[in-house]
Design a protein around this motif. Structure first.
Motif, PDB file in Angstrom:
ATOM      1  N   LEU B  71       0.829  -1.203   0.000  1.00 34.02           N
ATOM      2  CA  LEU B  71       0.000   0.000   0.000  1.00 34.02           C
ATOM      3  C   LEU B  71       0.866   1.257   0.000  1.00 34.02           C
ATOM      4  O   LEU B  71       0.714   2.151  -0.843  1.00 34.02           O
ATOM      5  CB  LEU B  71      -0.906  -0.022   1.233  1.00 34.02           C
ATOM      6  CG  LEU B  71      -1.957   1.065   1.367  1.00 34.02           C
ATOM      7  CD1 LEU B  71      -2.932   0.976   0.206  1.00 34.02           C
ATOM      8  CD2 LEU B  71      -2.701   0.934   2.683  1.00 34.02           C
ATOM      9  N   VAL B  75       1.374   3.423  -3.481  1.00 28.67           N
ATOM     10  CA  VAL B  75       0.853   4.794  -3.546  1.00 28.67           C
ATOM     11  C   VAL B  75       2.003   5.781  -3.756  1.00 28.67           C
ATOM     12  O   VAL B  75       1.897   6.706  -4.569  1.00 28.67           O
ATOM     13  CB  VAL B  75       0.047   5.139  -2.270  1.00 28.67           C
ATOM     14  CG1 VAL B  75      -0.291   6.619  -2.229  1.00 28.67           C
ATOM     15  CG2 VAL B  75      -1.224   4.304  -2.209  1.00 28.67           C
ATOM     16  N   ILE B 135      -2.128  -1.982  -6.700  1.00 30.69           N
ATOM     17  CA  ILE B 135      -2.131  -0.682  -6.008  1.00 30.69           C
ATOM     18  C   ILE B 135      -1.450   0.359  -6.890  1.00 30.69           C
ATOM     19  O   ILE B 135      -1.980   1.449  -7.109  1.00 30.69           O
ATOM     20  CB  ILE B 135      -1.375  -0.782  -4.664  1.00 30.69           C
ATOM     21  CG1 ILE B 135      -1.950  -1.884  -3.806  1.00 30.69           C
ATOM     22  CG2 ILE B 135      -1.342   0.577  -3.964  1.00 30.69           C
ATOM     23  CD1 ILE B 135      -2.884  -1.476  -2.729  1.00 30.69           C
ATOM     24  N   ASN B 138      -3.586   1.026 -10.359  1.00 32.44           N
ATOM     25  CA  ASN B 138      -4.871   1.696 -10.145  1.00 32.44           C
ATOM     26  C   ASN B 138      -4.707   3.104  -9.590  1.00 32.44           C
ATOM     27  O   ASN B 138      -5.413   4.021  -9.994  1.00 32.44           O
ATOM     28  CB  ASN B 138      -5.747   0.884  -9.183  1.00 32.44           C
ATOM     29  CG  ASN B 138      -6.651  -0.057  -9.914  1.00 32.44           C
ATOM     30  OD1 ASN B 138      -6.321  -0.502 -11.013  1.00 32.44           O
ATOM     31  ND2 ASN B 138      -7.787  -0.363  -9.338  1.00 32.44           N
ATOM     32  N   THR B 139      -3.782   3.259  -8.650  1.00 35.57           N
ATOM     33  CA  THR B 139      -3.593   4.585  -8.060  1.00 35.57           C
ATOM     34  C   THR B 139      -3.032   5.552  -9.095  1.00 35.57           C
ATOM     35  O   THR B 139      -3.436   6.714  -9.146  1.00 35.57           O
ATOM     36  CB  THR B 139      -2.679   4.506  -6.826  1.00 35.57           C
ATOM     37  OG1 THR B 139      -3.169   3.475  -5.970  1.00 35.57           O
ATOM     38  CG2 THR B 139      -2.661   5.811  -6.070  1.00 35.57           C
ATOM     39  N   ALA B 173      -8.476   9.822  -6.394  1.00 37.18           N
ATOM     40  CA  ALA B 173      -7.938   8.484  -6.662  1.00 37.18           C
ATOM     41  C   ALA B 173      -8.425   7.457  -5.642  1.00 37.18           C
ATOM     42  O   ALA B 173      -8.220   6.260  -5.821  1.00 37.18           O
ATOM     43  CB  ALA B 173      -6.413   8.536  -6.663  1.00 37.18           C
ATOM     44  N   LEU B 174      -9.069   7.941  -4.577  1.00 39.33           N
ATOM     45  CA  LEU B 174      -9.471   7.040  -3.487  1.00 39.33           C
ATOM     46  C   LEU B 174     -10.341   5.855  -3.949  1.00 39.33           C
ATOM     47  O   LEU B 174     -10.076   4.716  -3.563  1.00 39.33           O
ATOM     48  CB  LEU B 174     -10.182   7.855  -2.400  1.00 39.33           C
ATOM     49  CG  LEU B 174     -10.278   7.196  -1.025  1.00 39.33           C
ATOM     50  CD1 LEU B 174      -8.900   6.857  -0.488  1.00 39.33           C
ATOM     51  CD2 LEU B 174     -11.019   8.101  -0.053  1.00 39.33           C
ATOM     52  N   TYR B 176     -10.365   4.383  -6.803  1.00 44.44           N
ATOM     53  CA  TYR B 176      -9.472   3.480  -7.538  1.00 44.44           C
ATOM     54  C   TYR B 176      -8.602   2.695  -6.561  1.00 44.44           C
ATOM     55  O   TYR B 176      -8.409   1.495  -6.692  1.00 44.44           O
ATOM     56  CB  TYR B 176      -8.549   4.281  -8.468  1.00 44.44           C
ATOM     57  CG  TYR B 176      -9.242   5.014  -9.582  1.00 44.44           C
ATOM     58  CD1 TYR B 176      -9.273   4.468 -10.866  1.00 44.44           C
ATOM     59  CD2 TYR B 176      -9.843   6.247  -9.373  1.00 44.44           C
ATOM     60  CE1 TYR B 176      -9.881   5.148 -11.908  1.00 44.44           C
ATOM     61  CE2 TYR B 176     -10.460   6.932 -10.397  1.00 44.44           C
ATOM     62  CZ  TYR B 176     -10.482   6.380 -11.671  1.00 44.44           C
ATOM     63  OH  TYR B 176     -11.088   7.049 -12.695  1.00 44.44           O
ATOM     64  N   LEU B 177      -8.060   3.413  -5.571  1.00 42.22           N
ATOM     65  CA  LEU B 177      -7.166   2.788  -4.597  1.00 42.22           C
ATOM     66  C   LEU B 177      -7.905   1.732  -3.780  1.00 42.22           C
ATOM     67  O   LEU B 177      -7.396   0.632  -3.569  1.00 42.22           O
ATOM     68  CB  LEU B 177      -6.580   3.864  -3.672  1.00 42.22           C
ATOM     69  CG  LEU B 177      -5.744   3.353  -2.490  1.00 42.22           C
ATOM     70  CD1 LEU B 177      -4.549   2.553  -2.975  1.00 42.22           C
ATOM     71  CD2 LEU B 177      -5.283   4.506  -1.617  1.00 42.22           C
ATOM     72  N   MET B 181      -7.127  -2.163  -3.350  1.00 36.31           N
ATOM     73  CA  MET B 181      -6.821  -2.760  -2.045  1.00 36.31           C
ATOM     74  C   MET B 181      -7.569  -4.074  -1.839  1.00 36.31           C
ATOM     75  O   MET B 181      -7.034  -5.010  -1.249  1.00 36.31           O
ATOM     76  CB  MET B 181      -7.166  -1.769  -0.923  1.00 36.31           C
ATOM     77  CG  MET B 181      -6.092  -0.701  -0.727  1.00 36.31           C
ATOM     78  SD  MET B 181      -6.636   0.683   0.285  1.00 36.31           S
ATOM     79  CE  MET B 181      -6.787  -0.103   1.885  1.00 36.31           C
TER      80      MET B 181
END
Lengths: 247, 261
Positions: B71, B75, B135, B138-139, B173-174, B176-177, B181
């Motif tokens: 994570l 990120v 992660i 996608n982020t 982006a949340l 997506y993140l 996850m």
């Protein structure tokens, strides 16, 4: 006259020329509309004035210091994770204004666009017209002297658009804001403007500069007067000429 | 179907299957080392309780550490990518190579490099490799998807690069993140177990090792017990991350809007 555009042209990296030699003077406190077909560089002109896009040639001259500028886009462009109040507070937050004051001013701005009671609503809970009102409140909260609007009501239905037109006119007069309003609607520009600039298709330049005579306080029934019809006809005629020259 | 029905029906199906399983094993006299009865597996849970608990904790610790590591690093690298095309061009191909190479094939190498005496570190690295990529990708996509007009608005009001990142790109982006996850949480568990299989017996002591050992000794009921724990862990990770997603998104994101009409 807060701003003057001198010989502005803009050619994008793709080779597309959006604007060719645009000269324009904007007078203090006026409501100026830029009318023209899609792709005549109206939006680019607004972005150049805002300083978001650099012109290829020419210059933007401010008579005194560059004023506080507000920008309203074609879409409401709200942040979906922030409430109406949170969105309205953004400009003040970015300018480093204390939270307490910024909240007071934002609540006041929301009240002025008729959204008192919707402070904690999220964008997905609001209608298209209400979202646009939040967008206007966001611009007003920062107390702009110059408000740039890029076809803000194009996506709204006719009734919502008319009520937003009335409110916008009232707010701009109250705050003595100079407005540059981009639209492709002849009737909208005839209703709102003190002056209309008609632009030619790409690459855009000024086809006609029409000063409108209109009562200071317009109401919805102004749209039914011969004066309004006369103004609309002038704009419409200039627009046909601009289109015809390109064709 | 009613809300309660959504839970009751699958539970009833599960009970029916278990009951049939119990009956069938007795009826056809299936040998214990081929398919143990559910009751025998339940006995294994209590008999091997200490061993299973310690193995579960070992695996879970690797999974959590690898997931947190994936994570943070995913990120962080996505932020670097979103700020610099050059960094993305230089590094993204290697991230893809790491992703597409089967973890079982990399495992022996990593274990040799790290050393059998540090097997926990090797397991952590392997689980991290598997969990990292979703992660990152996608982020990166989420950070890139910020509304152009909103970026212009931020610039108009003199926002710094960091303000744009912190107030606009990261919240955007949340969703997506959080989606990534959920994928990475499951992958970290798979990565940890596969790495243990690759490490072989006697060194690692997690659930993967428990399954291998129990298999070698034909303790099939212990295998089933460990397997059941793995499923429960996987489901728990998924539910936990789904709950987190709901907490963070339900006020504003379209995915959380209930369509009642």
């Amino acid at each position: 006259m807060p701003v003057r555009l001198k010989g502005i042209s803009k050619t994008f990296e793709s080779g597309l020329q959006a604007i060719a030699s645009l000269d324009l003077e904007v007078r203090d406190g006026e409501f100026l509309s830029l009318v023209g077909p899609s792709g005549c560089g109206k939006s680019t002109a607004l972005r150049i004035i805002a300083g978001l896009v650099a012109p290829t040639t020419g210059s933007v001259e401010w008579t005194s210091a560059k004023p506080e500028i507000g920008f309203v886009f074609q879409e409401p462009t709200l942040m979906p994770w922030r409430s109406a109040l949170g969105n309205t507070m953004l400009p003040l937050e970015l300018k480093g204004i204390a939270r307490g004051e910024s909240e007071t001013r934002s609540r006041d701005a929301l009240k002025r666009v008729g959204l008192a009671g919707f402070e904690s609503a999220y964008p997905r809970e609001l209608s298209g017209g209400m979202k646009m009102r939040v967008s206007i409140a966001r611009a007003l909260a920062a107390a702009p002297k110059l408000l740039l609007m890029d076809e803000p009501f194009a996506a709204l239905d006719e009734l919502t658009r008319q009520s937003l037109n009335d409110d916008l006119l009232k707010l701009a007069r109250e705050d003595k804001i100079t407005v540059i309003f981009v639209t492709h609607s002849v009737y909208e520009s005839a209703y709102l403007s003190d002056r209309v600039i008609v632009m030619t298709p790409r690459p855009g330049h000024v086809e006609a500069d029409i000063a409108l005579s209109a009562p200071e306080n317009r109401a919805a029934d102004y749209r039914l007067t011969p004066q309004f019809a006369d103004n609309a006809r002038k704009i419409s005629t200039a627009l046909s000429q601009a289109m015809g020259r390109a064709a | 179907m009613s809300r309660a029905g959504n839970y009751i029906v699958p539970v009833l199906v599960g009970i029916a299957v278990l009951a049939f399983w119990q009956w069938a094993v007795g009826h056809w006299q299936v040998p214990r080392f081929v398919l143990p009865a559910p009751s025998a597996i339940a006995h294994s849970f209590s008999d091997d309780r200490a061993e299973l608990l310690s193995a579960t904790w070992t695996t879970l610790r690797v999974v959590i550490e690898a997931f947190v590591l994936a994570l943070v690093s995913g990120v962080a690298l996505a932020i670097v990518f979103s700020m610099s095309r050059a960094a993305e061009l230089a590094l993204y191909p290697y991230a893809v190579i790491l992703q597409v190479t089967p973890i079982v094939a990399i495992a022996p190498l990593i274990i040799i490099w790290v050393g059998y005496e540090n097997i926990d570190t090797a397991l952590l690295i392997l689980a991290w490799i598997v969990a990292f990529f979703p992660i990152l990708s996608n982020t990166t996509l989420g950070l890139r998807s910020a509304d152009r007009d909103l970026i212009d608005l931020f610039r108009l009001y003199g926002a710094s690069r960091w303000q744009i990142l912190w107030k606009l790109q990261l919240p955007g982006a949340l969703p997506y993140l959080l989606g990534a996850m959920k994928i990475s949480g499951g992958l970290a568990l798979i990565g940890a177990v596969v790495a243990e299989f690759a490490a072989g017996t006697g060194t690692a002591t997690g659930l993967g090792w428990t399954i291998t050992e129990a298999g070698n000794r034909l303790h099939i009921e212990t295998m089933f017990a460990a397997l059941a724990i793995l499923s429960i862990l996987g489901v728990a990770i998924f539910f936990l991350l789904s709950a987190l997603e709901w907490v963070l998104l339900h006020r504003w994101h379209e995915s959380a809007v209930s369509r009642e009409n």
